[in-house]
Design an enzyme around this catalytic site. Structure first.
Site, PDB file in Angstrom:
ATOM      1  CD  GLU A  47     -59.922  14.665  27.371  1.00 42.55           C
ATOM      2  OE1 GLU A  47     -59.562  14.889  25.703  1.00 42.55           O
ATOM      3  OE2 GLU A  47     -60.542  13.649  27.459  1.00 42.55           O
ATOM      4  CG  ASP A  83     -62.020  11.601  26.324  1.00 46.14           C
ATOM      5  OD1 ASP A  83     -62.328  12.091  27.210  1.00 46.14           O
ATOM      6  OD2 ASP A  83     -60.922  11.420  26.157  1.00 46.14           O
ATOM      7  CG  HIS A  88     -63.529   0.121  22.340  1.00 42.94           C
ATOM      8  ND1 HIS A  88     -64.448   0.771  20.815  1.00 42.94           N
ATOM      9  CD2 HIS A  88     -62.916   1.320  22.607  1.00 42.94           C
ATOM     10  CE1 HIS A  88     -63.940   1.558  20.855  1.00 42.94           C
ATOM     11  NE2 HIS A  88     -62.462   2.383  21.486  1.00 42.94           N
TER      12      HIS A  88
END
Length: 513
Positions: free
Chosen positions: A275, A159, A94
């Site tokens: 956030e 997240d 990733h």
């Protein structure tokens, strides 16, 4: 023309095949390891790029380990050979700038360590309380599910949960809980690390502590994390998930900073997650969180101001708080300066909140918009300059130049929740912001977003904004020197001690750029 191309490439191909043959057993690699190395086109191509789809590098072979000893043996072999080669540990791939790749070396497919059996073990003792011993290849979503089965949960998250434990701990692991519980790296009691020399070492703050601290946030430069002992707490059942709209950046940032402050946290009664997002008129804008009936008025507000800011909050609760949660949330929201009438709430399970990005992933995959280019730029910005960043970047570059904004995330953190002995680099100020510019584009169009990224970095440099990159990517050594700053000398010392041949994580380009 085809014959000329064949003649041109033949020597390169022959050299690649000879090197592949050498590392798959003909230079003394034990048979049990050689049998786990594959250099077929499927293996090579599957590890030739990452989530960014910007960098492409071809390994000579891929190791599919069945044990941590397989990894240690490979690294010992790499060190003892006449020509050391790069080794890249790959979890979910990733990274977005080739950090998990290697050209002509070996990629370790960490996922096959799951063949060892159960690699998530929940335990408890009097000194640590509850914890989970977790394989470095394990996904955070699986850690969540396994711990929830015991009524427990880690407290710090990313997240997106379909990331490997070893991968996030090699960076930091941040999300909206970080202001309160620190990044994931500060919620680890112990590690098993295979160093660049091939030594398997168990380390903690009390045992081989220099390796422990340098591996956490160390970009894979001193060792491969194969196990982590992660702190757990009692798990909540549900979450109040809230979004508030702002048309004024000063009010937005003031409220965010209040929410992460001692006054905003209010003991155990504060929000558990803070956030925020930046929405721009040129879009694209994701309206999926909001009722269909309200989407036109949100669009109208956005068109009126050109740019909006959203604070995203979550308050966790369990069965004992069902009758009081609404009152608690009202009290926590009291005094905030969001646009009247522009507050939206959902009540969801704890796991659905933490796994919220996966729902978006499934939608993007169906639309063919997941495996595309991701020219991301992730920054830490000091609190004292965040207003300048807003005027110069959000309004001065992205809005003025009508750059498709994609997903722009922004939220503050507290420095005192980080451990400065770890390798992760953050600004010096007590409060700093995460700014994540998560662009996406067609595979052939990412360069124009990189030009915008370069413009943003140049603006920060010219304005004297002392940013730090998160998930850093630099092309020249001086940028790495500037990035690590006062930590550089000790980090170099750990590199020399634990990976003297500079074998590990060549895609990071820290010591071999």
């Amino acid at each position: 023309m085809a014959d000329f191309f064949t003649l041109l490439m033949a020597p390169l191909l022959l050299g690649f095949l000879m090197f592949s043959a050498a590392i798959t057993g003909q230079l003394g690699l034990p048979d049990d390891i050689a049998s786990k190395l594959q250099n077929d086109s499927r293996s090579i191509n599957s590890t030739s790029t990452d989530y960014g789809h910007i960098v492409q590098q071809f390994a000579a072979a891929v190791l599919y380990p069945n044990s941590t000893n397989d990894i240690a043996t490979l690294l010992q072999f790499a060190n003892n050979g006449s020509t050391p080669f790069g080794i890249a540990a790959r979890g979910q791939g990733h990274s977005v700038r080739g950090q998990a790749l290697t050209q002509g070396g070996i990629v370790i497919n960490m996922t096959t360590l799951s063949n060892m059996g159960s690699r998530i073990v929940v335990s408890e003792n009097t000194s640590l309380g509850s914890y989970a011993d977790v394989g470095g290849e394990q996904l955070w979503i699986d850690v969540l599910r396994a711990t929830l089965d015991r009524g427990l949960s880690p407290v710090s998250w990313t997240d997106y949960l379909y990331l490997s434990v070893g991968g996030t701990l090699s960076n930091a692991g941040i999300s909206g809980q970080t202001f309160r519980f620190g990044p994931q790296i500060t919620n680890v009691y112990e590690l098993d690390v295979v160093t660049g020399k091939g030594d398997l070492i168990t380390c903690s703050s009390n045992q081989t502590s220099e390796l422990f601290y340098s591996a956490l946030g160390g970009l894979g430069q001193v060792g491969i994390i194969t196990r982590a002992r992660i702190a757990l707490r009692s798990a909540p059942k549900r979450a109040k998930w809230i979004r508030l709209f702002y048309n004024d950046f000063s009010a937005f940032s003031k409220d965010q900073e209040h929410l992460i402050s001692t006054n905003g946290i209010k003991g155990n009664n504060g929000f558990d997650y803070v956030e925020g997002f930046v929405l721009m008129q040129q879009g694209p804008v994701d309206f999926s969180f909001y009722p269909v009936s309200d989407q036109p008025r949100i669009t109208s507000l956005l068109n009126q101001y050109g740019i909006l800011y959203t604070i995203e909050l979550a308050k966790y609760y369990d069965d004992t708080a069902q009758n009081t949660i609404e009152k608690v949330v009202r009290l926590l929201l009291n005094g905030l300066s969001y646009v009247p009438g522009f507050i939206y709430q959902q009540d969801v399970s704890y796991i659905d909140f933490l796994n919220r990005v996966h729902t978006e992933e499934e939608m993007l995959r169906q639309l063919g918009l997941w495996d595309i280019a991701h020219p991301w730029l992730n920054l830490f910005v000091p609190k004292s300059r965040i207003a300048d960043f807003d005027s110069g970047v959000f309004k001065g570059i992205l809005l003025k130049e009508k750059v498709p904004a994609g997903l722009v995330i922004i939220y503050p953190m507290n420095r005192n929740k980080w451990d400065d002995k770890m390798s992760a680099v953050i600004p010096e100020e007590n409060v700093f912001y995460v700014v994540a510019l998560l662009h996406s584009s067609e595979l052939t169009e990412w360069q124009r977003f990189d030009e915008v990224n370069a413009e943003i970095l140049q603006f920060c440099n010219d304005a004297g904004i002392m940013i730090k990159q998160y998930l850093p990517h630099y092309e020249i050594q001086q940028d790495w020197i500037d990035h690590f700053g006062s930590k550089l000398q000790s980090f170099q010392k750990m590199k020399v001690k634990y990976d003297p041949n500079k074998i590990l994580a060549p895609g990071q380009r820290v010591f071999n750029g």
